[in-house]
Write a protein that holds these residues in place. Structure first.
Motif, PDB file in Angstrom:
ATOM      1  N   ILE A 225       0.838  -1.202   0.000  1.00  0.00           N
ATOM      2  CA  ILE A 225       0.000   0.000   0.000  1.00  0.00           C
ATOM      3  C   ILE A 225       0.872   1.251   0.000  1.00  0.00           C
ATOM      4  O   ILE A 225       0.535   2.258  -0.634  1.00  0.00           O
ATOM      5  N   SER A 226       2.033   1.189   0.639  1.00  0.00           N
ATOM      6  CA  SER A 226       2.964   2.314   0.609  1.00  0.00           C
ATOM      7  C   SER A 226       3.467   2.555  -0.812  1.00  0.00           C
ATOM      8  O   SER A 226       3.569   3.705  -1.264  1.00  0.00           O
ATOM      9  N   ASP A 227       3.769   1.470  -1.537  1.00  0.00           N
ATOM     10  CA  ASP A 227       4.218   1.594  -2.929  1.00  0.00           C
ATOM     11  C   ASP A 227       3.107   2.177  -3.811  1.00  0.00           C
ATOM     12  O   ASP A 227       3.365   2.996  -4.702  1.00  0.00           O
ATOM     13  N   LEU A 228       1.881   1.747  -3.573  1.00  0.00           N
ATOM     14  CA  LEU A 228       0.748   2.276  -4.330  1.00  0.00           C
ATOM     15  C   LEU A 228       0.544   3.757  -4.017  1.00  0.00           C
ATOM     16  O   LEU A 228       0.214   4.555  -4.912  1.00  0.00           O
ATOM     17  N   LEU A 229       0.783   4.112  -2.771  1.00  0.00           N
ATOM     18  CA  LEU A 229       0.667   5.515  -2.371  1.00  0.00           C
ATOM     19  C   LEU A 229       1.727   6.362  -3.067  1.00  0.00           C
ATOM     20  O   LEU A 229       1.477   7.511  -3.438  1.00  0.00           O
TER      21      LEU A 229
END
Length: 243
Positions: A225-229
């Motif tokens: 989710i951090s990468d998607l953010l």
């Protein structure tokens, strides 16, 4: 049947884990109130059909990796949590029904209680261990019977300057018990109506196997989710979004 906590499950052999989860899934399926689930889904579908066009008109979302959005049922949607109406982001796609894990305060809120109840929300008091466990079991029953659920691993809205709050173990725990995929999402913080400013990035499904370590998978979910953010932030930095 004695329901184990995840540190106890880690001590089982692979064969013991397989047998344990098979028995656990059977237990939850037998305890499921199908009528209650269907009633919630009927209410959700009616409301979503009314809100879909409104949501798209208000937020005009830009979707990154829209092809990753699940077309079937029995999935777990997991997203960072910034605003009360973050679930509206799901309305930008074609999912008609999902059960939302919502804070128990919303059940008592005069303004939003009817809405969250009508869509079959499962309410939880995060400060009460029994409430958290009951909510988790209800979510499991929904997924095992082909329903979709939406969870926020942070457990509450992020009102801090931190990029993401610590993730609770519940999302990956539900995924391990049900065998359902987690579909990770990330959305930006400053989306507003009529500003064409909502951006959502959708990741590849994450599966939690019976012999996986939940702490490791929870870290993987947070990193994903951090990468998607990061993708969302890169989109914003290019000023494609109209401020």
């Amino acid at each position: 049947m004695n329901i184990l906590k995840y540190p106890e499950i880690d001590k089982l052999s692979d064969i013991e884990k397989q047998k344990y989860f098979e028995e656990l899934r059977t237990l939850y399926r037998n305890e499921t109130d199908i009528y209650a689930i269907e009633k919630g889904e009927q209410g959700c579908e009616k409301i979503v059909s009314r809100l879909r066009k409104l949501s798209n008109a208000l937020y005009r979302p830009h979707i990154i990796h829209g092809e990753n959005f699940p077309m079937g049922n029995g999935v777990i949607l997991a997203c960072n949590h910034l605003h009360s109406f973050d679930p509206l982001t799901v309305l930008a796609k074609d999912m008609k029904v999902f059960h939302l894990l919502a804070k128990s305060d919303l059940k008592l809120d005069k303004k939003y209680s009817k809405l969250f109840t009508a869509v079959g929300s499962i309410f939880v008091d995060n400060d009460d261990a029994k409430s958290r466990n009951n909510a988790k079991e209800e979510l499991i029953k929904v997924v095992l019977n082909g329903g979709n659920i939406m969870m926020f691993p942070e457990g509450t809205r992020n009102r801090t300057d931190e990029r993401l709050l610590d993730f609770h173990i519940g999302t990956v725990n539900v995924a391990q018990i049900t065998g359902a995929p987690i579909i990770p999402f990330a959305l930006n913080k400053d989306y507003k109506i009529f500003k064409n400013s909502l951006c959502v990035s959708i990741g590849n499904p994450i599966y939690v196997k019976e012999n996986d370590n939940l702490v490791t998978k929870n870290n993987e979910l947070k990193e994903t989710i951090s990468d998607l953010l990061t993708e969302v932030e890169e989109y914003e930095s290019k000023k494609i979004i109209k401020k």
